[in-house]
Design a protein around this motif. Structure first.
Motif, PDB file in Angstrom:
ATOM      1  N   PRO A  69       0.806  -1.230   0.000  1.00  0.00           N
ATOM      2  CA  PRO A  69       0.000   0.000   0.000  1.00  0.00           C
ATOM      3  C   PRO A  69       0.838   1.278   0.000  1.00  0.00           C
ATOM      4  O   PRO A  69       0.484   2.259  -0.665  1.00  0.00           O
ATOM      5  CB  PRO A  69      -0.827  -0.126   1.290  1.00  0.00           C
ATOM      6  N   ILE A  70       1.944   1.274   0.738  1.00  0.00           N
ATOM      7  CA  ILE A  70       2.781   2.468   0.781  1.00  0.00           C
ATOM      8  C   ILE A  70       3.409   2.729  -0.588  1.00  0.00           C
ATOM      9  O   ILE A  70       3.491   3.878  -1.043  1.00  0.00           O
ATOM     10  CB  ILE A  70       3.847   2.341   1.884  1.00  0.00           C
ATOM     11  N   VAL A  71       3.839   1.674  -1.276  1.00  0.00           N
ATOM     12  CA  VAL A  71       4.399   1.834  -2.621  1.00  0.00           C
ATOM     13  C   VAL A  71       3.346   2.423  -3.563  1.00  0.00           C
ATOM     14  O   VAL A  71       3.591   3.391  -4.294  1.00  0.00           O
ATOM     15  CB  VAL A  71       4.917   0.491  -3.169  1.00  0.00           C
ATOM     16  N   GLY A  72       2.146   1.849  -3.562  1.00  0.00           N
ATOM     17  CA  GLY A  72       1.078   2.336  -4.438  1.00  0.00           C
ATOM     18  C   GLY A  72       0.706   3.774  -4.145  1.00  0.00           C
ATOM     19  O   GLY A  72       0.497   4.577  -5.063  1.00  0.00           O
ATOM     20  N   ALA A  73       0.627   4.116  -2.853  1.00  0.00           N
ATOM     21  CA  ALA A  73       0.250   5.475  -2.468  1.00  0.00           C
ATOM     22  C   ALA A  73       1.331   6.484  -2.854  1.00  0.00           C
ATOM     23  O   ALA A  73       1.030   7.578  -3.340  1.00  0.00           O
ATOM     24  CB  ALA A  73       0.000   5.533  -0.963  1.00  0.00           C
ATOM     25  N   ALA A  74       2.592   6.109  -2.634  1.00  0.00           N
ATOM     26  CA  ALA A  74       3.698   7.018  -2.964  1.00  0.00           C
ATOM     27  C   ALA A  74       3.739   7.306  -4.462  1.00  0.00           C
ATOM     28  O   ALA A  74       3.980   8.446  -4.885  1.00  0.00           O
ATOM     29  CB  ALA A  74       5.015   6.421  -2.491  1.00  0.00           C
ATOM     30  N   ILE A  75       3.491   6.280  -5.268  1.00  0.00           N
ATOM     31  CA  ILE A  75       3.480   6.478  -6.718  1.00  0.00           C
ATOM     32  C   ILE A  75       2.356   7.430  -7.124  1.00  0.00           C
ATOM     33  O   ILE A  75       2.540   8.337  -7.938  1.00  0.00           O
ATOM     34  CB  ILE A  75       3.345   5.133  -7.459  1.00  0.00           C
ATOM     35  N   ALA A  76       1.174   7.235  -6.520  1.00  0.00           N
ATOM     36  CA  ALA A  76       0.047   8.118  -6.835  1.00  0.00           C
ATOM     37  C   ALA A  76       0.346   9.556  -6.445  1.00  0.00           C
ATOM     38  O   ALA A  76      -0.049  10.495  -7.144  1.00  0.00           O
ATOM     39  CB  ALA A  76      -1.214   7.631  -6.121  1.00  0.00           C
ATOM     40  N   GLY A  77       1.058   9.737  -5.326  1.00  0.00           N
ATOM     41  CA  GLY A  77       1.409  11.079  -4.890  1.00  0.00           C
ATOM     42  C   GLY A  77       2.325  11.803  -5.852  1.00  0.00           C
ATOM     43  O   GLY A  77       2.370  13.038  -5.871  1.00  0.00           O
ATOM     44  N   ILE A  78       3.040  11.039  -6.662  1.00  0.00           N
ATOM     45  CA  ILE A  78       3.905  11.620  -7.696  1.00  0.00           C
ATOM     46  C   ILE A  78       3.137  11.797  -9.000  1.00  0.00           C
ATOM     47  O   ILE A  78       3.244  12.826  -9.680  1.00  0.00           O
ATOM     48  CB  ILE A  78       5.133  10.715  -7.921  1.00  0.00           C
ATOM     49  N   VAL A  79       2.328  10.793  -9.355  1.00  0.00           N
ATOM     50  CA  VAL A  79       1.634  10.793 -10.643  1.00  0.00           C
ATOM     51  C   VAL A  79       0.528  11.846 -10.716  1.00  0.00           C
ATOM     52  O   VAL A  79       0.411  12.566 -11.709  1.00  0.00           O
ATOM     53  CB  VAL A  79       1.059   9.394 -10.946  1.00  0.00           C
ATOM     54  N   TYR A  80      -0.289  11.939  -9.656  1.00  0.00           N
ATOM     55  CA  TYR A  80      -1.431  12.862  -9.746  1.00  0.00           C
ATOM     56  C   TYR A  80      -1.008  14.311 -10.007  1.00  0.00           C
ATOM     57  O   TYR A  80      -1.521  14.950 -10.945  1.00  0.00           O
ATOM     58  CB  TYR A  80      -2.337  12.791  -8.509  1.00  0.00           C
ATOM     59  N   PRO A  81      -0.095  14.873  -9.217  1.00  0.00           N
ATOM     60  CA  PRO A  81       0.309  16.259  -9.510  1.00  0.00           C
ATOM     61  C   PRO A  81       0.913  16.418 -10.899  1.00  0.00           C
ATOM     62  O   PRO A  81       0.761  17.475 -11.531  1.00  0.00           O
ATOM     63  CB  PRO A  81       1.348  16.567  -8.419  1.00  0.00           C
TER      64      PRO A  81
END
Length: 242
Positions: free
Chosen positions: A213-225
Motif C-alpha cells: 500500500p505504501i508503494v502504491g500510495a507514494a506512486i500516486a502522490g507523484i503521478v497525480y500532480p
C-alpha cells in the motif's frame, strides 16, 4: 488545529474504520442463514470512511491510513514532519478496535481465531488462494487508484463538498475487487490490528500489507500532480474532505 487534537481524530476515525469494516467481516459476513457477504463488507468499509470524512475531516483531514498519509506527503499535501504522529494514531486506533472486536466476537460459543479474524493474507491465506505476486500487485494497484481518487476529489478545483462520497464509494469498489484476493487492505493500520490478534501467519505476512500500500500510495502522490498540473499552494492537511 493542534497536532494532538488531530491525532485524536485520526485515532477515532481509524477505530471506526477497523471496527466497522472488520467487525462486519467477522460478525456479519457469514452470519447463519443470511449474511451480508463480500458486498456487505465492501459497503461497510466505504461507509466508515464516508461517515468519518464528514465527522473528522475538518479536524485531521481523515487520513485513517498510513498509506494515505504517505501519498499526501509525496503529493505535497501534508508535511512529512507530522507523518509519524499520524501513523502512530492510526495504528493505535486499529489495535484498540481489534481488541474491542475480539471481546465481542469471542463472546459467541465456538469462536475461533483460526478463521482469520478479518486478517489479510496471501498464498494459502488468500481467500481465493492467490499467489504472493498477485496479492502484491493487487494491493499496489488498488492503493494507487484509491490515492488517485483522494487526490483528485480533494483538489481545490474539484466540486466542493463531494470528496467524501467519491472516496467512500471508491473504497467500496476497491473492496469488491480485492476481497477475494487478499481480504483487501490498502491500509497498513487496518491490517495491523486484526493481524496482532490472529497471530502466527497473519503477523508473518503483515509486511506485504505495509509495503504494497505504501508503494502504491507514494506512486500516486507523484503521478497525480504530474498529470493534473496541481498548483503547489494546495498542500493541505485534508485527505477525505475539503
Amino acid at each position: 488545529m493542534p497536532l494532538g487534537k488531530r491525532m485524536a481524530a485520526e485515532f477515532v476515525g481509524t477505530f471506526w474504520l477497523v471496527f466497522g469494516g472488520c467487525g462486519t467481516a467477522v460478525l456479519s459476513a457469514a452470519f447463519p442463514n443470511v449474511g451480508v457477504g463480500f458486498l456487505g463488507v465492501a459497503l461497510a468499509f466505504g461507509l466508515t470512511v464516508l461517515t468519518m470524512a464528514y465527522a473528522v475531516g475538518h479536524i485531521s483531514g481523515c487520513h485513517l491510513n498510513p498509506a494515505v498519509s504517505v501519498g499526501l506527503v509525496t503529493g505535497k499535501r501534508f508535511p512529512v514532519s507530522e507523518l509519524g504522529a499520524y501513523v502512530v494514531a492510526q495504528v493505535a486506533g486499529s489495535i484498540v478496535a481489534a481488541a474491542v472486536l475480539y471481546v465481542i466476537a469471542s463472546g459467541k460459543p465456538g469462536f475461533d481465531l483460526a478463521s482469520g479474524f478479518a486478517a489479510n493474507g496471501y498464498d494459502t491465506h488468500s481467500p481465493g488462494g492467490y499467489s504472493l505476486l498477485a496479492c502484491f500487485v493487487t494491493e499496489v494497484v488498488l492503493t494507487f487508484m484509491f490515492l488517485m481518487i483522494i487526490l483528485g476529489s480533494t483538489d481545490r478545483r474539484a466540486p466542493a463538498g463531494f470528496a467524501p462520497i467519491a472516496i467512500g464509494l471508491g473504497l467500496t469498489l476497491i473492496h469488491l475487487i480485492g476481497i477475494p484476493v487478499t481480504n483487501l487492505s490498502v491500509n497498513p493500520a487496518r491490517s495491523t490490528g486484526p493481524a496482532l490478534f490472529a497471530g502466527g501467519w497473519a503477523v508473518a505476512q503483515l509486511w506485504l500489507f505495509w509495503v504494497a500500500p505504501i508503494v502504491g500510495a507514494a506512486i500516486a502522490g507523484i503521478v497525480y500532480p504530474a498529470i493534473a498540473q496541481e498548483p503547489q499552494l494546495q498542500r493541505a492537511q485534508t485527505a477525505a474532505a475539503d
